[in-house]
Design a protein around this motif. Structure first.
Motif, PDB file in Angstrom:
ATOM      1  N   LEU A 159     -14.162 -18.839 -11.819  1.00 55.59           N
ATOM      2  CA  LEU A 159     -12.853 -19.385 -11.449  1.00 55.59           C
ATOM      3  C   LEU A 159     -12.932 -20.877 -11.163  1.00 55.59           C
ATOM      4  O   LEU A 159     -12.102 -21.659 -11.642  1.00 55.59           O
ATOM      5  CB  LEU A 159     -12.319 -18.637 -10.223  1.00 55.59           C
ATOM      6  N   CYS A 160     -13.952 -21.301 -10.408  1.00 51.19           N
ATOM      7  CA  CYS A 160     -14.051 -22.705  -9.999  1.00 51.19           C
ATOM      8  C   CYS A 160     -14.409 -23.627 -11.166  1.00 51.19           C
ATOM      9  O   CYS A 160     -13.873 -24.736 -11.270  1.00 51.19           O
ATOM     10  CB  CYS A 160     -15.076 -22.848  -8.872  1.00 51.19           C
ATOM     11  N   VAL A 161     -15.305 -23.188 -12.034  1.00 50.89           N
ATOM     12  CA  VAL A 161     -15.683 -24.024 -13.178  1.00 50.89           C
ATOM     13  C   VAL A 161     -14.494 -24.213 -14.120  1.00 50.89           C
ATOM     14  O   VAL A 161     -14.219 -25.319 -14.596  1.00 50.89           O
ATOM     15  CB  VAL A 161     -16.876 -23.393 -13.933  1.00 50.89           C
ATOM     16  N   ALA A 162     -13.770 -23.139 -14.386  1.00 50.79           N
ATOM     17  CA  ALA A 162     -12.584 -23.261 -15.242  1.00 50.79           C
ATOM     18  C   ALA A 162     -11.551 -24.173 -14.607  1.00 50.79           C
ATOM     19  O   ALA A 162     -10.920 -24.992 -15.290  1.00 50.79           O
ATOM     20  CB  ALA A 162     -11.984 -21.877 -15.489  1.00 50.79           C
ATOM     21  N   ALA A 163     -11.374 -24.081 -13.292  1.00 53.79           N
ATOM     22  CA  ALA A 163     -10.404 -24.943 -12.600  1.00 53.79           C
ATOM     23  C   ALA A 163     -10.809 -26.402 -12.686  1.00 53.79           C
ATOM     24  O   ALA A 163      -9.961 -27.288 -12.848  1.00 53.79           O
ATOM     25  CB  ALA A 163     -10.281 -24.511 -11.142  1.00 53.79           C
ATOM     26  N   PHE A 164     -12.116 -26.682 -12.595  1.00 56.83           N
ATOM     27  CA  PHE A 164     -12.597 -28.059 -12.640  1.00 56.83           C
ATOM     28  C   PHE A 164     -12.254 -28.732 -13.971  1.00 56.83           C
ATOM     29  O   PHE A 164     -11.906 -29.915 -14.014  1.00 56.83           O
ATOM     30  CB  PHE A 164     -14.109 -28.078 -12.413  1.00 56.83           C
ATOM     31  N   PHE A 165     -12.325 -27.976 -15.056  1.00 63.02           N
ATOM     32  CA  PHE A 165     -12.083 -28.561 -16.375  1.00 63.02           C
ATOM     33  C   PHE A 165     -10.610 -28.512 -16.791  1.00 63.02           C
ATOM     34  O   PHE A 165     -10.157 -29.366 -17.565  1.00 63.02           O
ATOM     35  CB  PHE A 165     -12.939 -27.852 -17.432  1.00 63.02           C
ATOM     36  N   LYS A 166      -9.853 -27.546 -16.286  1.00 60.32           N
ATOM     37  CA  LYS A 166      -8.497 -27.351 -16.790  1.00 60.32           C
ATOM     38  C   LYS A 166      -7.391 -27.829 -15.850  1.00 60.32           C
ATOM     39  O   LYS A 166      -6.286 -28.121 -16.301  1.00 60.32           O
ATOM     40  CB  LYS A 166      -8.278 -25.866 -17.117  1.00 60.32           C
ATOM     41  N   LEU A 167      -7.650 -27.873 -14.565  1.00 59.29           N
ATOM     42  CA  LEU A 167      -6.623 -28.314 -13.620  1.00 59.29           C
ATOM     43  C   LEU A 167      -6.815 -29.805 -13.347  1.00 59.29           C
ATOM     44  O   LEU A 167      -7.798 -30.218 -12.735  1.00 59.29           O
ATOM     45  CB  LEU A 167      -6.709 -27.518 -12.304  1.00 59.29           C
ATOM     46  N   ASP A 168      -5.882 -30.622 -13.825  1.00 57.03           N
ATOM     47  CA  ASP A 168      -6.041 -32.075 -13.699  1.00 57.03           C
ATOM     48  C   ASP A 168      -4.850 -32.751 -13.040  1.00 57.03           C
ATOM     49  O   ASP A 168      -4.608 -33.941 -13.251  1.00 57.03           O
ATOM     50  CB  ASP A 168      -6.270 -32.685 -15.078  1.00 57.03           C
ATOM     51  N   ALA A 169      -4.086 -32.015 -12.240  1.00 55.90           N
ATOM     52  CA  ALA A 169      -2.942 -32.617 -11.555  1.00 55.90           C
ATOM     53  C   ALA A 169      -3.432 -33.650 -10.537  1.00 55.90           C
ATOM     54  O   ALA A 169      -4.483 -33.487  -9.926  1.00 55.90           O
ATOM     55  CB  ALA A 169      -2.121 -31.533 -10.846  1.00 55.90           C
ATOM     56  N   TYR A 240     -16.317 -23.045  -0.197  1.00 62.42           N
ATOM     57  CA  TYR A 240     -15.145 -23.580   0.505  1.00 62.42           C
ATOM     58  C   TYR A 240     -14.641 -24.859  -0.150  1.00 62.42           C
ATOM     59  O   TYR A 240     -13.440 -25.043  -0.352  1.00 62.42           O
ATOM     60  CB  TYR A 240     -15.491 -23.872   1.970  1.00 62.42           C
ATOM     61  N   ILE A 241     -15.568 -25.749  -0.464  1.00 60.90           N
ATOM     62  CA  ILE A 241     -15.170 -27.023  -1.084  1.00 60.90           C
ATOM     63  C   ILE A 241     -14.570 -26.776  -2.466  1.00 60.90           C
ATOM     64  O   ILE A 241     -13.552 -27.379  -2.838  1.00 60.90           O
ATOM     65  CB  ILE A 241     -16.383 -27.970  -1.178  1.00 60.90           C
ATOM     66  N   SER A 242     -15.162 -25.866  -3.230  1.00 63.82           N
ATOM     67  CA  SER A 242     -14.697 -25.604  -4.594  1.00 63.82           C
ATOM     68  C   SER A 242     -13.300 -24.993  -4.622  1.00 63.82           C
ATOM     69  O   SER A 242     -12.416 -25.472  -5.336  1.00 63.82           O
ATOM     70  CB  SER A 242     -15.680 -24.673  -5.312  1.00 63.82           C
ATOM     71  N   ILE A 243     -13.072 -23.940  -3.824  1.00 62.54           N
ATOM     72  CA  ILE A 243     -11.751 -23.310  -3.859  1.00 62.54           C
ATOM     73  C   ILE A 243     -10.722 -24.150  -3.093  1.00 62.54           C
ATOM     74  O   ILE A 243      -9.524 -24.068  -3.361  1.00 62.54           O
ATOM     75  CB  ILE A 243     -11.794 -21.867  -3.315  1.00 62.54           C
ATOM     76  N   GLY A 244     -11.199 -24.975  -2.146  1.00 63.30           N
ATOM     77  CA  GLY A 244     -10.290 -25.924  -1.510  1.00 63.30           C
ATOM     78  C   GLY A 244      -9.802 -26.967  -2.501  1.00 63.30           C
ATOM     79  O   GLY A 244      -8.624 -27.357  -2.490  1.00 63.30           O
ATOM     80  N   TRP A 245     -10.691 -27.386  -3.396  1.00 67.08           N
ATOM     81  CA  TRP A 245     -10.323 -28.369  -4.428  1.00 67.08           C
ATOM     82  C   TRP A 245      -9.286 -27.779  -5.389  1.00 67.08           C
ATOM     83  O   TRP A 245      -8.394 -28.496  -5.866  1.00 67.08           O
ATOM     84  CB  TRP A 245     -11.568 -28.801  -5.188  1.00 67.08           C
ATOM     85  N   ILE A 246      -9.388 -26.487  -5.658  1.00 69.44           N
ATOM     86  CA  ILE A 246      -8.366 -25.829  -6.486  1.00 69.44           C
ATOM     87  C   ILE A 246      -6.996 -25.991  -5.841  1.00 69.44           C
ATOM     88  O   ILE A 246      -5.994 -26.252  -6.507  1.00 69.44           O
ATOM     89  CB  ILE A 246      -8.707 -24.340  -6.682  1.00 69.44           C
ATOM     90  N   GLY A 247      -6.934 -25.851  -4.508  1.00 73.11           N
ATOM     91  CA  GLY A 247      -5.667 -26.010  -3.801  1.00 73.11           C
ATOM     92  C   GLY A 247      -5.052 -27.386  -3.966  1.00 73.11           C
ATOM     93  O   GLY A 247      -3.830 -27.512  -4.074  1.00 73.11           O
ATOM     94  N   THR A 248      -5.890 -28.425  -4.019  1.00 75.46           N
ATOM     95  CA  THR A 248      -5.346 -29.783  -4.189  1.00 75.46           C
ATOM     96  C   THR A 248      -4.684 -29.959  -5.553  1.00 75.46           C
ATOM     97  O   THR A 248      -3.801 -30.815  -5.701  1.00 75.46           O
ATOM     98  CB  THR A 248      -6.460 -30.836  -4.043  1.00 75.46           C
ATOM     99  N   LYS A 249      -5.105 -29.173  -6.536  1.00 73.28           N
ATOM    100  CA  LYS A 249      -4.578 -29.300  -7.894  1.00 73.28           C
ATOM    101  C   LYS A 249      -3.354 -28.421  -8.144  1.00 73.28           C
ATOM    102  O   LYS A 249      -2.777 -28.460  -9.236  1.00 73.28           O
ATOM    103  CB  LYS A 249      -5.669 -28.929  -8.912  1.00 73.28           C
ATOM    104  N   MET A 250      -2.968 -27.633  -7.139  1.00 69.34           N
ATOM    105  CA  MET A 250      -1.874 -26.687  -7.328  1.00 69.34           C
ATOM    106  C   MET A 250      -0.598 -27.108  -6.597  1.00 69.34           C
ATOM    107  O   MET A 250       0.387 -26.367  -6.591  1.00 69.34           O
ATOM    108  CB  MET A 250      -2.307 -25.302  -6.837  1.00 69.34           C
ATOM    109  N   THR A 251      -0.607 -28.290  -6.002  1.00 72.56           N
ATOM    110  CA  THR A 251       0.527 -28.721  -5.190  1.00 72.56           C
ATOM    111  C   THR A 251       1.817 -28.818  -5.990  1.00 72.56           C
ATOM    112  O   THR A 251       2.901 -28.457  -5.509  1.00 72.56           O
ATOM    113  CB  THR A 251       0.222 -30.085  -4.530  1.00 72.56           C
ATOM    114  N   LEU A 252       1.717 -29.306  -7.218  1.00 72.06           N
ATOM    115  CA  LEU A 252       2.911 -29.563  -8.028  1.00 72.06           C
ATOM    116  C   LEU A 252       3.370 -28.346  -8.832  1.00 72.06           C
ATOM    117  O   LEU A 252       4.405 -28.413  -9.506  1.00 72.06           O
ATOM    118  CB  LEU A 252       2.642 -30.738  -8.980  1.00 72.06           C
ATOM    119  N   THR A 253       2.633 -27.240  -8.767  1.00 73.88           N
ATOM    120  CA  THR A 253       2.995 -26.085  -9.589  1.00 73.88           C
ATOM    121  C   THR A 253       3.977 -25.153  -8.902  1.00 73.88           C
ATOM    122  O   THR A 253       4.527 -24.255  -9.536  1.00 73.88           O
ATOM    123  CB  THR A 253       1.733 -25.279  -9.972  1.00 73.88           C
ATOM    124  N   GLY A 254       4.202 -25.331  -7.604  1.00 68.94           N
ATOM    125  CA  GLY A 254       5.154 -24.472  -6.899  1.00 68.94           C
ATOM    126  C   GLY A 254       4.924 -24.496  -5.403  1.00 68.94           C
ATOM    127  O   GLY A 254       4.027 -25.189  -4.905  1.00 68.94           O
TER     128      GLY A 254
END
Length: 431
Positions: A159-169, A240-254
């Motif tokens: 999940l985290c590796v895919a988020a690192f490459f695909k979530l770029d907000a 914690y750091i990895s899934i927390g970083w996912i949260g920073t990229k999801m702010t604009l999605t809803g």
């Protein structure tokens, strides 16, 4: 002791700590912190990782676990506090909460119709697995450290590796509570994991695992526990750091109400319908490993306290109670048990820190009594307020204390109480 055994014990400890709550809080922190993510997550990691690891190490210093630490205040306090801790993190709250989250995030999304019937069936299967894997604590390292933990880590890594490459907000501005003091806010949010309390129980699981592998002298156990704690801490901090970083990229999605919703949406964006299967696997494994660890730790403690009842019978009793409470549903469990945790968590933190300080201080009984007495005043107020039973006179008397509004009003009084108690003990013995 072989390095492989210490590694697997460290992986087991990571899995025991990493429950559903740990999976939910960091993404929500990341979403709210935005550009202030790094100071916020550093504060979160300090309290969400370092304190639990220190608690496990503190248990290795003593022969009687949490009861021994509490008995430094008074033997009766130690016994009562230990029972309360094990009941709270075990059958009354921790185990049912883990099972309920596993159902709501790991199973319910795949059910066409969900209700009491499906909840009952899921809980029956879930607790049957927990029961079977908890029957032999000597096999816990093999089952959790060698099999379940790697599966959990691989699922999270995907999940985290895919988020690192695909979530770029882009990162957004932090919300109000993270705008001024993100580090302190993140530091306080780390308490929500409740892992410091759980660590007081998991410590005995780690010591037992090392004892089963021939490590019986205390010095070697402490050394091995420190190494295993560092391994678990590195794993927790990384996740914690990895899934927390996912949260920073999801702010604009809803708009999201919790970290679970953030991860669910992120998993769907990254992997489609398969993402829900991946997230369900992560949640199920995280909850399962934590519930196994809590069941084993509680059964071991109660068996040592009341040896007339076998370990396996205590496992059965814990499973039955946890199963009954889990069927109440997650919301009811939190409403009933939350105030209890608010009341006992400061005690756990103070006792853990004192166990390190007291190693370098003579006449430490007064130190313990003074610190715990002052902590009790504020914990009593916080717990009663959470229950809706606020005592106005008590509230008015202590609400002026620094950090009171943030829930940390007990910190400075505990320090002052400890110093005063030590001074009284010191001069009384001198006299």
């Amino acid at each position: 002791m072989k390095k492989k055994d210490i590694l697997f014990t460290g992986l087991m400890l990571f899995a025991l700590f990493f429950g559903a709550g740990n999976l939910i809080f960091p993404p929500f922190l990341g979403m709210e912190a935005g550009r202030s993510f790094w100071p916020a997550i550093i504060g979160f990691v300090i309290t969400g990782v370092s304190l639990p690891v220190l608690a496990v190490i503190a248990i290795s210093f003593t022969k009687g676990g949490v009861a021994s630490i509490g008995s430094r205040v008074h033997p009766l306090f130690g016994s009562i506090f230990a029972v309360i801790v094990y009941l709270a993190i075990g059958p009354f709250f921790g185990i049912p909460r883990g099972a309920s989250v596993a159902y709501e995030m790991g199973a319910q999304p795949f059910l066409a119709e969900s209700g009491k019937g499906s909840l009952f069936i899921f809980m029956a299967i879930f607790f049957l697995v927990v029961y079977l894997l908890s029957l032999n604590p000597s096999k816990l390292v093999d089952r959790v450290g060698q099999w379940l933990t790697p599966a959990l880590l691989l699922s999270i890594a995907a999940l985290c590796v895919a988020a690192f490459f695909k979530l770029d907000a882009p990162l957004t501005a932090p919300t109000s509570k993270y705008a001024e003091s993100p580090f302190i806010t993140g530091f306080i949010e780390g308490y929500l994991t409740m892992d410091t309390i759980a660590a007081l129980a998991f410590g005995i699981v780690v010591i037992t695992a090392f004892a089963d592998r021939g490590v019986t002298d205390q010095a070697s156990q402490v050394k091995a526990t420190i190494t295993a704690g560092v391994i678990a801490g590195i794993g927790l901090a990384t996740v914690y750091i990895s899934i927390g970083w996912i949260g920073t990229k999801m702010t604009l999605t809803g708009d999201y109400d919790n970290g679970g919703a953030i991860l669910t949406e992120a998993a769907y964006m990254l992997f489609g319908d398969g993402g829900q299967v991946l997230l369900g696997t992560i949640v199920a494994l995280a909850c399962l490993t934590t519930c196994i660890g809590l069941t084993s730790a509680c059964a071991q403690y109660f068996n040592e306290r009341w040896p007339a009842i076998s370990y396996k019978n205590f496992v059965r009793l814990l499973i039955v109670i946890s199963f009954a409470i889990a069927n109440l549903g997650l919301t009811q469990i939190i409403n009933i048990s939350g105030p209890v945790l608010v009341m006992i968590y400061p005690f756990a933190i103070v006792l853990v820190l004192l166990s390190f300080v007291a190693r370098f201080v003579s006449h430490s009984r007064g130190l313990y009594v003074g610190a715990i007495t002052m902590t009790a005043i504020f914990s009593l107020n916080d717990g009663l307020t959470a229950f809706g039973l606020k005592i106005d006179a008590l509230y008015q008397a202590i609400s002026w204390v620094p950090f009171f509004s943030s829930g940390l009003g007990w910190v400075l009084p505990a320090i002052v109480g400890g110093i005063v108690g030590w001074m009284i003990s010191y001069f009384r013995e001198r006299k």
